[in-house]
Motif scaffolding. Structure first.
Motif, mmCIF file in Angstrom:
data_model
loop_
_atom_site.group_PDB
_atom_site.id
_atom_site.type_symbol
_atom_site.label_atom_id
_atom_site.label_comp_id
_atom_site.label_asym_id
_atom_site.label_seq_id
_atom_site.Cartn_x
_atom_site.Cartn_y
_atom_site.Cartn_z
ATOM 1 N N PRO A 1 0.781 -1.235 0.000
ATOM 2 C CA PRO A 1 0.000 0.000 0.000
ATOM 3 C C PRO A 1 0.817 1.292 0.000
ATOM 4 O O PRO A 1 0.311 2.326 -0.429
ATOM 5 N N THR A 2 2.055 1.265 0.488
ATOM 6 C CA THR A 2 2.842 2.496 0.568
ATOM 7 C C THR A 2 2.933 3.185 -0.787
ATOM 8 O O THR A 2 2.597 4.372 -0.924
ATOM 9 N N PHE A 3 3.375 2.467 -1.808
ATOM 10 C CA PHE A 3 3.532 3.084 -3.124
ATOM 11 C C PHE A 3 2.201 3.207 -3.851
ATOM 12 O O PHE A 3 2.016 4.128 -4.668
ATOM 13 N N ILE B 1 -2.743 -5.499 -5.310
ATOM 14 C CA ILE B 1 -2.208 -5.231 -3.980
ATOM 15 C C ILE B 1 -1.964 -6.567 -3.305
ATOM 16 O O ILE B 1 -2.631 -7.561 -3.605
ATOM 17 N N GLN B 2 -1.020 -6.602 -2.363
ATOM 18 C CA GLN B 2 -0.651 -7.866 -1.744
ATOM 19 C C GLN B 2 -1.799 -8.484 -0.956
ATOM 20 O O GLN B 2 -2.038 -9.675 -1.005
ATOM 21 N N ASN B 3 -2.496 -7.680 -0.190
ATOM 22 C CA ASN B 3 -3.515 -8.209 0.696
ATOM 23 C C ASN B 3 -4.547 -7.131 0.968
ATOM 24 O O ASN B 3 -4.238 -6.117 1.584
ATOM 25 N N HIS B 4 -5.777 -7.357 0.513
ATOM 26 C CA HIS B 4 -6.829 -6.359 0.711
ATOM 27 C C HIS B 4 -7.028 -6.014 2.187
ATOM 28 O O HIS B 4 -7.327 -4.871 2.530
ATOM 29 N N ARG C 1 -4.965 -5.634 4.425
ATOM 30 C CA ARG C 1 -3.921 -4.766 4.969
ATOM 31 C C ARG C 1 -3.789 -3.463 4.184
ATOM 32 O O ARG C 1 -2.777 -2.786 4.243
ATOM 33 N N PHE C 2 -4.838 -3.126 3.450
ATOM 34 C CA PHE C 2 -4.866 -1.900 2.654
ATOM 35 C C PHE C 2 -5.963 -1.010 3.237
ATOM 36 O O PHE C 2 -7.126 -1.405 3.294
ATOM 37 N N ALA C 3 -5.598 0.177 3.683
ATOM 38 C CA ALA C 3 -6.551 1.067 4.361
ATOM 39 C C ALA C 3 -7.481 1.733 3.355
ATOM 40 O O ALA C 3 -7.458 2.949 3.156
ATOM 41 N N ASN C 4 -8.347 0.916 2.747
ATOM 42 C CA ASN C 4 -9.239 1.440 1.716
ATOM 43 C C ASN C 4 -10.108 2.572 2.224
ATOM 44 O O ASN C 4 -10.448 3.499 1.482
ATOM 45 N N GLU C 5 -10.485 2.496 3.508
ATOM 46 C CA GLU C 5 -11.385 3.512 4.051
ATOM 47 C C GLU C 5 -10.764 4.898 4.025
ATOM 48 O O GLU C 5 -11.485 5.903 3.971
ATOM 49 N N ALA C 6 -9.433 4.978 4.038
ATOM 50 C CA ALA C 6 -8.774 6.288 3.980
ATOM 51 C C ALA C 6 -9.033 6.970 2.644
ATOM 52 O O ALA C 6 -9.097 8.203 2.567
ATOM 53 N N ILE D 1 -9.417 -4.216 -7.662
ATOM 54 C CA ILE D 1 -8.004 -4.448 -7.408
ATOM 55 C C ILE D 1 -7.734 -5.944 -7.235
ATOM 56 O O ILE D 1 -8.367 -6.607 -6.414
ATOM 57 N N VAL D 2 -6.801 -6.470 -8.010
ATOM 58 C CA VAL D 2 -6.431 -7.880 -7.918
ATOM 59 C C VAL D 2 -5.669 -8.111 -6.617
ATOM 60 O O VAL D 2 -4.782 -7.337 -6.259
#
Length: 379
Positions: free
Chosen positions: A73-75, A90-93, A95-100, A114-115
């Motif tokens: 998610p960083t990049f 993305i590696q793992n949904h 662990r991705f702060a989608n709500e942000a 997103i795959v």
């Protein structure tokens, strides 16, 4: 999922690789080739530019990438912030702060498109399916985590597009023997990639404003708690991977800026890494005795879920009564492992209000509407 139908779409980079003659010799594809460029007899890309980042050095682009993927998610966050749209993978949904991103007014973000890139599915074939112009990934991660070899990396770079990234989550891995970047150093390089320096500067100004507000409202140093940052090693609430706040990595940025004292600073406990998977049990937590316990891996859960899954199991352990964080009811959701600029605003605001409610309850550390304007190019 990615739509891989060919229908009426323009030729892909692989088509150019197969039929493009002299274009094959460049070996690097990013952005969109217009008709005049693709028909140029010499195969030259007049508007190309390079951006340098370790460990890959100078990376050539012929324009801002239009189809790109990240792994972490960083990049992905950085590129989205710069108006580049959302990542293909993305590696793992979880662990991705989608709500942000979804909280930004008027900004479109669809996580379902997103795959998910996971350990048993990060293959070259999947990269061809995504068909990205650029890959914002440190290739070391593909080799160390997913079993790629250098030939796999070279093939994807040659056939699809360049790699551009650096694993800056933490500073504790022995294999990472090249330069680290701060969040905003790496973000600045991504701004060069997307030719979006004005957007970047607007984020810099928002970030500086947030840091100024933090400095103005932080309680005195002797009133700031010692904190222990951990990641659950199992589902029992009794084994944890330790993370050092003073590690310097991007993932602990908010805790350092909120003036927390690392409870591990005076210990010989290391920082979780690729080669160090040591854990702490409750007896170790009693010895360390943090005033605040920050628990990762529950970024998207509600407060009630966090209490049920994390806080309650720890409180039910009889020995846990000896830990100050338990006594103080100061066990907090530490959010996600990775963060770019937008997630960092989100993380920092939440952490400040959790740890210093009296100081930050009525303080607005960042303006979601302003971030939305920048993402949309209204600078």
């Amino acid at each position: 999922m990615v739509d891989d139908s060919s229908g009426d779409e323009a030729p892909t980079r692989r088509d150019y690789m197969k039929y493009g003659g002299a274009i094959v010799g460049t070996g690097l594809f990013a952005g969109c080739l217009d008709a005049s460029q693709s028909e140029n007899a010499g195969g030259e890309l007049d508007d190309s530019y390079t951006v340098e980042i370790e460990p890959m050095g100078a990376v050539e682009f012929d324009g801002p990438p239009e189809r790109w993927t990240a792994l972490l998610p960083t990049f992905a966050d950085m590129a989205f912030a710069l108006g580049g749209g959302q990542t293909l993978g993305i590696q793992n949904h979880d662990r991705f702060a989608n709500e942000a991103f979804e909280d930004l007014p008027g900004v479109e973000f669809n996580v379902d498109e997103i795959v998910e890139l996971v350990a048993d599915g990060v293959s070259r074939e999947l990269f061809y399916k995504m068909d990205a112009d650029a890959h914002f990934i440190d290739p070391h991660l593909l080799r160390l985590w997913y079993g790629w070899d250098q030939a796999d990396v070279d093939e994807v770079k040659r056939s699809l597009g360049p790699f551009f990234g650096n694993f800056i989550r933490r500073h504790s891995d022995d294999w990472h023997d090249y330069r680290y970047y701060t969040l905003y150093e790496a973000f600045g390089l991504m701004a060069e990639v997307f030719q979006a320096q004005e957007r970047y500067q607007a984020f810099v100004e928002l970030h500086e404003r947030m840091l100024k507000l933090i400095d103005e409202h932080l309680p005195p140093a002797d009133q700031r708690p010692t904190a222990l940052l951990v990641f659950p090693a199992d589902g029992s609430g009794s084994q944890f991977y330790p993370f050092r706040i003073d590690d310097g990595g991007v993932s602990t940025k908010q805790w350092r800026e909120l003036g927390l004292t690392d409870a591990l600073a005076e210990t010989d406990v290391g920082h979780y890494s690729f080669s160090d998977r040591g854990t702490l049990d409750l007896e170790a937590l009693i010895e360390i005795d943090p005033e605040v316990l920050l628990v990762r891996n529950y970024g998207g859960t509600s407060e009630s879920e966090f209490q049920e899954k994390v806080v309650k199991p720890i409180q039910e352990e009889t020995v846990s009564d000896s830990i100050q964080a338990v006594q103080n009811d100061a066990i907090y959701n530490a959010g996600y492992l990775d963060q770019g600029p937008i997630i960092n605003f989100y993380h920092t605001d939440r952490a400040a209000k959790d740890i210093y409610p009296d100081s930050f309850e009525d303080v607005t550390l960042f303006d979601r509407e302003r971030i939305a304007e920048i993402v949309q190019g209204n600078i």
